[in-house]
Design an enzyme around this catalytic site. Structure first.
Site, mmCIF file in Angstrom:
data_model
loop_
_atom_site.group_PDB
_atom_site.id
_atom_site.type_symbol
_atom_site.label_atom_id
_atom_site.label_comp_id
_atom_site.label_asym_id
_atom_site.label_seq_id
_atom_site.Cartn_x
_atom_site.Cartn_y
_atom_site.Cartn_z
ATOM 1 N N CYS A 65 40.346 31.512 44.041
ATOM 2 C CA CYS A 65 40.768 32.191 45.152
ATOM 3 C C CYS A 65 39.960 33.399 45.131
ATOM 4 O O CYS A 65 38.701 33.515 44.645
ATOM 5 C CB CYS A 65 42.278 32.572 45.030
ATOM 6 S SG CYS A 65 42.797 33.402 43.654
ATOM 7 N N GLY A 66 40.528 34.517 45.996
ATOM 8 C CA GLY A 66 39.935 35.571 46.442
ATOM 9 C C GLY A 66 39.514 36.345 45.156
ATOM 10 O O GLY A 66 38.249 36.704 44.806
ATOM 11 N N GLY A 68 40.622 35.092 41.808
ATOM 12 C CA GLY A 68 40.985 34.219 40.483
ATOM 13 C C GLY A 68 42.326 34.527 39.957
ATOM 14 O O GLY A 68 42.763 33.899 39.225
ATOM 15 N N HIS A 98 36.982 29.938 22.104
ATOM 16 C CA HIS A 98 38.266 30.512 21.257
ATOM 17 C C HIS A 98 39.599 30.269 21.760
ATOM 18 O O HIS A 98 40.555 30.336 21.236
ATOM 19 C CB HIS A 98 38.224 32.096 21.310
ATOM 20 C CG HIS A 98 37.144 32.672 20.602
ATOM 21 N ND1 HIS A 98 37.136 34.294 20.354
ATOM 22 C CD2 HIS A 98 36.134 32.098 20.000
ATOM 23 C CE1 HIS A 98 36.067 34.399 19.478
ATOM 24 N NE2 HIS A 98 35.335 33.224 19.383
HETATM 25 C C1 RB5 Z 1 44.031 35.931 49.698
HETATM 26 O O1 RB5 Z 1 43.701 36.754 50.686
HETATM 27 C C2 RB5 Z 1 44.037 36.034 48.177
HETATM 28 O O2 RB5 Z 1 44.985 37.151 48.057
HETATM 29 C C3 RB5 Z 1 44.081 35.190 47.333
HETATM 30 O O3 RB5 Z 1 42.807 34.175 47.742
HETATM 31 C C4 RB5 Z 1 44.067 35.506 45.809
HETATM 32 O O4 RB5 Z 1 42.954 36.533 45.726
HETATM 33 C C5 RB5 Z 1 45.372 35.780 45.481
HETATM 34 O O5 RB5 Z 1 45.286 36.253 44.118
#
Ligand code: RB5
Length: 145
Positions: A65-66, A68, A98
């Site tokens: 995601c943006g 993680g 680990h």
């Molecule tokens: C999306 O804008 C963003 O919030 C998502 O990808 C992620 O980083 C959330 O933890």
């Protein structure tokens, strides 16, 4: 099998990872998102990755995601999932050695693509350290006495 999942924040990196793995002839299941959709929710794509990883002890997952952070929080709600958010190749190695991580989490907006691909290779190719102290610690961390 390697299960991939991402939201819009991780879409470009997930596509790069899928291509990288397929070029190596590895079996990949892309759980989406399969198009860029700025309104999608990362949780949608965590569930199928988690289900795949839990279906066989040798399966692995990669979630992007943006940052993680969201995917790692969501994945770690599932018993049997050890999702590690990593920021360097050493983190990826240690997550396996680990922590016996079975899901790699990456922040698509914050990691260099070439470094991320090396993190992926390291995650997939590094065994857990057989020293029992690591297994004991992960059993404790998973709530197993
Ligand atoms: C999306 O804008 C963003 O919030 C998502 O990808 C992620 O980083 C959330 O933890």
């Amino acid at each position: 099998m390697i299960y991939l999942g991402c939201d819009h924040g991780g879409f470009a990196l997930k596509e790069a990872i899928r291509s990288h793995l397929e070029k190596q002839g590895l079996a990949v299941t892309d759980c989406g998102n399969t198009t860029f959709d700025s309104e999608d929710d990362f949780t949608t794509f965590v569930t199928p990755v988690v289900d795949g990883v839990l279906s066989d002890v040798n399966h692995r997952g990669i979630l992007v995601c943006g940052t993680g952070i969201g995917v790692s929080i969501a994945a770690n709600h599932h018993a049997g999932i050890r999702a590690a958010l990593v920021h360097s190749v050493d983190y990826a190695r240690l997550a396996r050695e680990h922590n016996d991580a079975n899901v790699l989490c990456l922040g698509g907006r914050f990691v260099d693509t070439a470094v991320a691909l090396t993190m992926v290779d390291t995650f997939l190719n590094t065994p857990m350290n057989p020293n029992p102290k690591y297994q004991r610690r992960m059993a404790l961390a998973s709530g197993v006495k």
